[in-house]
Design a protein around this motif. Structure first.
Motif, PDB file in Angstrom:
ATOM      1  N   ASN B 157       0.805  -1.233   0.000  1.00  0.00           N
ATOM      2  CA  ASN B 157       0.000   0.000   0.000  1.00  0.00           C
ATOM      3  C   ASN B 157       0.836   1.281   0.000  1.00  0.00           C
ATOM      4  O   ASN B 157       0.288   2.381   0.010  1.00  0.00           O
ATOM      5  CB  ASN B 157      -1.011  -0.019   1.148  1.00  0.00           C
ATOM      6  CG  ASN B 157      -0.318  -0.049   2.501  1.00  0.00           C
ATOM      7  OD1 ASN B 157       0.739   0.548   2.668  1.00  0.00           O
ATOM      8  ND2 ASN B 157      -0.897  -0.741   3.463  1.00  0.00           N
ATOM      9  N   GLU B 160       0.777   3.591  -5.184  1.00  0.00           N
ATOM     10  CA  GLU B 160      -0.518   3.716  -5.851  1.00  0.00           C
ATOM     11  C   GLU B 160      -0.317   3.264  -7.294  1.00  0.00           C
ATOM     12  O   GLU B 160       0.587   3.758  -7.972  1.00  0.00           O
ATOM     13  CB  GLU B 160      -0.966   5.171  -5.812  1.00  0.00           C
ATOM     14  CG  GLU B 160      -2.443   5.346  -6.038  1.00  0.00           C
ATOM     15  CD  GLU B 160      -2.836   6.819  -5.900  1.00  0.00           C
ATOM     16  OE1 GLU B 160      -3.799   7.219  -6.544  1.00  0.00           O
ATOM     17  OE2 GLU B 160      -2.121   7.537  -5.165  1.00  0.00           O
ATOM     18  N   GLN B 162      -1.296   3.507 -10.778  1.00  0.00           N
ATOM     19  CA  GLN B 162      -2.080   4.373 -11.667  1.00  0.00           C
ATOM     20  C   GLN B 162      -2.498   3.607 -12.915  1.00  0.00           C
ATOM     21  O   GLN B 162      -1.700   2.850 -13.473  1.00  0.00           O
ATOM     22  CB  GLN B 162      -1.225   5.574 -12.106  1.00  0.00           C
ATOM     23  CG  GLN B 162      -0.724   6.431 -10.967  1.00  0.00           C
ATOM     24  CD  GLN B 162      -1.820   7.272 -10.345  1.00  0.00           C
ATOM     25  OE1 GLN B 162      -2.959   7.272 -10.822  1.00  0.00           O
ATOM     26  NE2 GLN B 162      -1.496   7.967  -9.276  1.00  0.00           N
ATOM     27  N   PRO B 184      -4.946  -2.395  -2.780  1.00  0.00           N
ATOM     28  CA  PRO B 184      -3.914  -2.070  -1.792  1.00  0.00           C
ATOM     29  C   PRO B 184      -4.141  -2.864  -0.502  1.00  0.00           C
ATOM     30  O   PRO B 184      -5.265  -2.935  -0.012  1.00  0.00           O
ATOM     31  CB  PRO B 184      -4.106  -0.567  -1.540  1.00  0.00           C
ATOM     32  CG  PRO B 184      -4.936  -0.072  -2.686  1.00  0.00           C
ATOM     33  CD  PRO B 184      -5.763  -1.223  -3.144  1.00  0.00           C
TER      34      PRO B 184
END
Lengths: 384, 235
Positions: B157, B160, B162, B184
């Motif tokens: 986590n 991120e 994308q 996550p």
């Protein structure tokens, strides 16, 4: 004769004058900056920091595998000396593949995954044009190797991994760790050749009832007498990171230490007189585990907050080096920087507090000195 | 000479007081934490009564942790003489709260829900910082398919993922379907119980159980297959 004596006295005085028992800086940050490769990898969107970093005994080089789009897969990162003001890392590209590894202890060789041994000197001076001196050892992935001993220009090395897929010679079934012992000789002109090589020795069959037969994340100690690993199916159903001693027959193992927790790959420090070698791992932060006191110690007190991003590694003099991201607020606004962090663990608050608690500050030295580093470098020169 | 002997004796005594983490101390503490008396006082949301040892940030403490409910846990901390620092465990429990989660996150609720299913799920946790964990994910998914168990990828986590990186990540071995499925990892329970220090990390959940057996790191494919087959058949 007199002039030789005078020169001798002069040299002695100079060396005394150069002796430096001052402590090195407790924390050093070596950012990736100003180089074409010092930017986020377009494939992942993140700066590649060297997932499989290995630290040379003198702390001058980091062997970095899977280096991202801008560099060759395996790169030697040369770090500026301790205490230098303009800190930077310089990349030396190589033609080695995937997860090449160093023969720990001396770093006499860096080994490609096809078992080809390059001398560190060849790689640092010739880069991609370096040619191997010999081929030996095991060729599985996650291979770990260490120099057991050396004398009269002959070195004995142990390498350890799992059998490669499809290895028909496996009599223990896939999954058991195995190792090989081989010896190499230094020739004239600093080249090396292979003298002898053992057959495959499968490890820890004697511990199958308690530890199971499968281990993950193996890593040899500096002189190859021990290894750390996590058993996948231990009898107590608690897969924790453990340290095993390898018997003289190169097959049997003895459980020596159990960290009581899981850990990322556990990296050994160099031997300490009268004490067990320290070990280190990353788990959110970087930790040292003191095997004599069975104590986990977080490396703390950083002047700039860090997020470690590789396995840590020890230099011969005891420094810890690892890849990390950190928040640099020195200019008034905080910026995230990436690179290597070099720490003298003995100067960190947790280790100092432990030393103080024991009394007389005998358990750990007060700090690492510039002389200690010089000693490491001299030792290494003698073992090239 | 007598004075020197006395000093040496005191030093030895002092050293012994440090050895709070001896197997004996850990055994005593384990016994206490698992005692019936204590168990009845603590909610048992997961059907698991385990305490997990956590790496301590201070040398004088030995820390065990147990998830309580979705956003809470108990830390039990001993001092250097192996005594629990809090004399009244329940009234002095340390409760911490984690930050708010997004809908996409994999949380304790989702873990609990998966564990209650009658079918098994192989959870595979990967990280963009560990390239092998991305390269080998397709193999793990294939093994799960062969074993007829569900496959759920979760990711570190700290990162991120994308959508505009999907095509690039596909080149490493992460298919679009895996990336769309991946969430996550924000389950506190997994952080404590499986202490995620290394990627990939694999384990099985389902049939009212979250297996403690796990594989950290990459192994030859045949070992993964052999272990996961054995785990799923003897679950």
């Amino acid at each position: 004769m007199v002039s030789k004596l005078l020169i001798g006295i002069l040299l002695t005085n100079v060396s005394h004058a150069l002796a430096n028992k001052n402590c090195i800086p407790a924390y050093e940050y070596i950012p990736f900056e100003g180089e074409s490769w010092a930017k986020p990898d377009p494939q992942t969107g993140y700066i590649q920091l060297g997932t499989y970093s290995r630290i040379s005994p003198d702390g001058k080089y980091v062997l970095r595998s899977l280096s991202g789009q801008y560099l060759t897969t395996v790169t030697l990162m040369k770090l500026t000396e301790v205490g230098e003001k303009n800190k930077k890392a310089t990349a030396i590209e190589t033609d080695l593949k995937n997860e090449a590894f160093a023969v720990q202890n001396t770093w006499r060789f860096i080994v490609d995954i096809n078992k080809e041994h390059h001398t560190l000197e060849n790689l640092t001076t010739k880069g991609k044009k370096s040619k191997p001196d010999l081929s030996a050892g095991v060729n599985g992935f996650y291979t770990t190797a260490a120099e057991i001993s050396s004398s009269n220009n002959t070195s004995i090395i142990r390498s350890l991994s799992w059998p490669s897929e499809g290895d028909a010679s496996s009599s223990q079934g896939q999954g058991a760790l195995y190792n090989k012992i081989y010896s190499v000789k230094k020739n004239d002109h600093n080249s090396y050749s292979l003298i002898s090589e053992s057959s495959n020795h499968y490890l820890c069959g004697n511990l199958r009832k308690t530890e199971g037969s499968i281990f993950t994340l193996p890593m040899l100690s500096m002189n190859g007498s021990e290894f750390s690993a996590m058993p996948v199916n231990p009898k107590n159903h608690n897969p924790t990171m453990r340290i095993y001693k390898i018997a003289d027959n190169n097959k049997d193992c003895e459980l020596i230490d159990d960290l009581g927790t899981t850990a990322s790959k556990l990296i050994f420090g160099h031997p300490r007189p009268g004490k067990k070698a320290l070990v280190s791992y990353a788990s959110g932060q970087v930790y040292i585990y003191d095997r004599d006191l069975q104590t986990h110690l977080e490396i703390n007190g950083y002047p700039m907050a860090i997020i470690p991003d590789s396995f840590p590694g020890f230099t011969r003099d005891g420094r810890l080096v690892f890849a990390a991201h950190w928040s640099d607020c020195s200019t008034g606004t905080c910026q995230t920087r990436s690179g290597y962090v070099r720490v003298d663990p003995y100067q960190t608050p947790n280790l100092k507090a432990l030393s103080h608690h024991i009394g007389f500050e005998t358990h750990y030295p007060k700090c690492i000195t510039y002389d200690d580093i010089k000693d490491s470098e001299n030792w290494l020169l003698q073992h090239k | 000479m007598r004075i020197l002997k006395l000093i040496a004796f005191i030093i030895i005594l002092r050293d012994q007081s440090l050895l709070w983490a001896t197997p004996n101390c850990q055994k005593q503490l384990n016994h206490f934490l698992r005692s019936e008396k204590l168990s009845t006082k603590i909610p048992n949301q997961y059907g698991v009564k385990d305490w997990f040892r956590v790496s301590e940030s201070q040398f004088q403490t030995l820390k065990f942790r147990r998830p309580l409910a979705d956003s809470q846990w108990i830390d039990v901390i001993t001092d250097q003489s192996c005594k629990i620092i809090n004399s009244n465990l329940i009234s002095d429990i340390k409760i911490e709260f984690r930050p708010n989660n997004n809908n996409d996150d994999f949380t304790d609720e989702q873990l609990l829900s998966l564990s209650k299913k009658n079918s098994l799920t192989l959870i595979y946790i990967w990280s963009p910082s560990m390239i092998y964990s991305m390269k080998e994910i397709a193999i793990a998914e294939k093994i799960a398919r062969t074993l007829k168990i569900d496959f759920l990828p979760l990711h570190d986590n700290k990162y991120e993922i994308q959508p505009n990186n999907h095509r690039k990540l596909a080149g490493i071995g992460l298919s679009e379907s895996i990336l769309n499925k991946s969430k996550p990892q924000k389950s506190n329970y997994l952080n404590f119980s499986h202490q995620i220090h290394h990627y990939p990390l694999m384990f099985i959940v389902g049939k009212n159980k979250i297996s403690k057996k796990m594989i950290a790191g990459v192994l030859p494919e045949s070992i993964w297959r052999q272990e996961l087959k054995s785990w799923s058949q003897n679950y």
